[in-house]
Design an enzyme around this catalytic site. Sequence first.
Site, short mmCIF file in Angstrom:
data_model
loop_
_atom_site.label_atom_id
_atom_site.label_comp_id
_atom_site.label_asym_id
_atom_site.label_seq_id
_atom_site.Cartn_x
_atom_site.Cartn_y
_atom_site.Cartn_z
N TYR A 160 -36.46 22.03 -29.38
CA TYR A 160 -36.59 20.62 -29.81
C TYR A 160 -37.19 20.58 -31.22
O TYR A 160 -36.88 19.69 -32.03
CB TYR A 160 -37.42 19.83 -28.79
N LYS A 167 -40.59 12.86 -33.63
CA LYS A 167 -40.97 11.91 -32.57
C LYS A 167 -42.48 11.66 -32.58
O LYS A 167 -42.93 10.56 -32.25
CB LYS A 167 -40.53 12.42 -31.20
P1 NAD Z 1 -26.52 9.11 -29.51
O1 NAD Z 1 -25.94 10.26 -30.25
O2 NAD Z 1 -25.62 8.34 -28.64
O3 NAD Z 1 -27.27 8.11 -30.51
C1 NAD Z 1 -27.81 8.49 -31.72
C2 NAD Z 1 -27.35 7.46 -32.74
O4 NAD Z 1 -27.96 7.68 -34.01
C3 NAD Z 1 -25.83 7.48 -32.95
O5 NAD Z 1 -25.30 6.19 -32.73
C4 NAD Z 1 -25.69 7.82 -34.43
O6 NAD Z 1 -24.58 7.18 -35.03
C5 NAD Z 1 -27.00 7.27 -34.96
N1 NAD Z 1 -27.35 7.79 -36.28
C6 NAD Z 1 -27.60 9.08 -36.65
N2 NAD Z 1 -27.84 9.14 -37.97
C7 NAD Z 1 -27.75 7.87 -38.44
C8 NAD Z 1 -27.89 7.29 -39.74
N3 NAD Z 1 -28.16 8.02 -40.82
N4 NAD Z 1 -27.73 5.94 -39.86
C9 NAD Z 1 -27.43 5.17 -38.80
N5 NAD Z 1 -27.27 5.67 -37.54
C10 NAD Z 1 -27.44 7.00 -37.37
O7 NAD Z 1 -27.73 9.75 -28.66
P2 NAD Z 1 -28.89 9.08 -27.78
O8 NAD Z 1 -29.37 10.17 -26.91
O9 NAD Z 1 -28.44 7.82 -27.18
O10 NAD Z 1 -30.03 8.83 -28.86
C11 NAD Z 1 -30.65 7.56 -29.05
C12 NAD Z 1 -32.17 7.74 -29.21
O11 NAD Z 1 -32.72 8.11 -27.95
C13 NAD Z 1 -32.59 8.83 -30.19
O12 NAD Z 1 -33.73 8.40 -30.90
C14 NAD Z 1 -32.96 9.98 -29.27
O13 NAD Z 1 -33.87 10.87 -29.87
C15 NAD Z 1 -33.61 9.20 -28.16
N6 NAD Z 1 -33.78 9.93 -26.90
C16 NAD Z 1 -32.73 10.57 -26.34
C17 NAD Z 1 -32.92 11.28 -25.16
C18 NAD Z 1 -31.77 12.02 -24.52
O14 NAD Z 1 -32.02 12.94 -23.74
N7 NAD Z 1 -30.54 11.67 -24.80
C19 NAD Z 1 -34.20 11.33 -24.55
C20 NAD Z 1 -35.25 10.64 -25.15
C21 NAD Z 1 -35.04 9.96 -26.34
#
Ligand code: NAD
Length: 260
Positions: A160, A167
């Site tokens: 990570y 984060k």
């Molecule tokens: P995802 O890939 O569906 O979403 C990530 C988004 O970030 C995408 O829509 C992408 O287009 C956008 N993005 C990246 N760079 C960008 C930029 N420069 N400008 C505008 N948009 C941009 O994945 P997700 O898992 O739904 O992630 C959403 C959030 O949830 C993130 O912050 C991730 O760290 C957090 N999160 C995810 C998990 C998991 O296990 N999936 C767990 C905890 C937290």
Amino acid sequence: MLLKDRTGIIFGVANKRSIAWGITKACADAGARLALNALDERIEEKVRELAAELEKTPAGVPFIDRCDVGKDEEMDRFFARAAEALGGRVDFLVHCIAFANREDLEGEFAKTSRRGFHTALDVSAYSFAALAHRAAPLMTNGGSILTLTYLGSTRVFPNYNVMGVAKAALEAEVRYLAADLGPRKIRVNAISAGPIQTLSARGISGFTDILGHYAARTPLRRNTEVEEVGDAALFLVSDLARGVTANVLYVDCGYNVVGM
Ligand code: NAD
């Protein structure tokens, strides 16, 4: 309906697995009129396809516009257009954005390059403050700002790496922004979600091992579902959470308390 006559901006829908899409559906079903961003042309096509599914929800199909949070001028343009589309007032903002280079999500953290560090912190952490700064003036009746974080901010998870550091910064921003914006009746919180199979998650080396580890060890003995994060987000952006700010809410089937 919890969000009747409310307006919200949601950043981070890329496809139907995105956490932001789970939140979008929950908020649309609750009556909110929404604006969504799309990172680039390819993603915009997907977001428009998904958004069309919301036609029958109370507020209908969301407003959609391109916005890369790495570019100040794109954020300015997005907020001007979204504010107009939503009638000049915004009640909530949801930030579901993270990015790090693939080579920085495997192996030793210490080998992270300066450029890779900047990219991860800029897109995943700085963007939250930048979006909050643009949304706050539109929250004329108070509001709610929400971001998505992960336990890797305070504990070490294999690979990570720089995202854990991003984060940690993001969670500190929640506290500073909550202190700044509280006097304007704007609440700022984070949801710390358990691991969910999304596009971003697949970029973390060994992610499926983390999923298996959680399923065997969380108090609920299973993994978190996107709909559960959507419902928790709905609570936090609604008046039901009117006394909640500067908080990190774990939606992780209880994993955050597990010692052994
Ligand atoms: P995802 O890939 O569906 O979403 C990530 C988004 O970030 C995408 O829509 C992408 O287009 C956008 N993005 C990246 N760079 C960008 C930029 N420069 N400008 C505008 N948009 C941009 O994945 P997700 O898992 O739904 O992630 C959403 C959030 O949830 C993130 O912050 C991730 O760290 C957090 N999160 C995810 C998990 C998991 O296990 N999936 C767990 C905890 C937290």
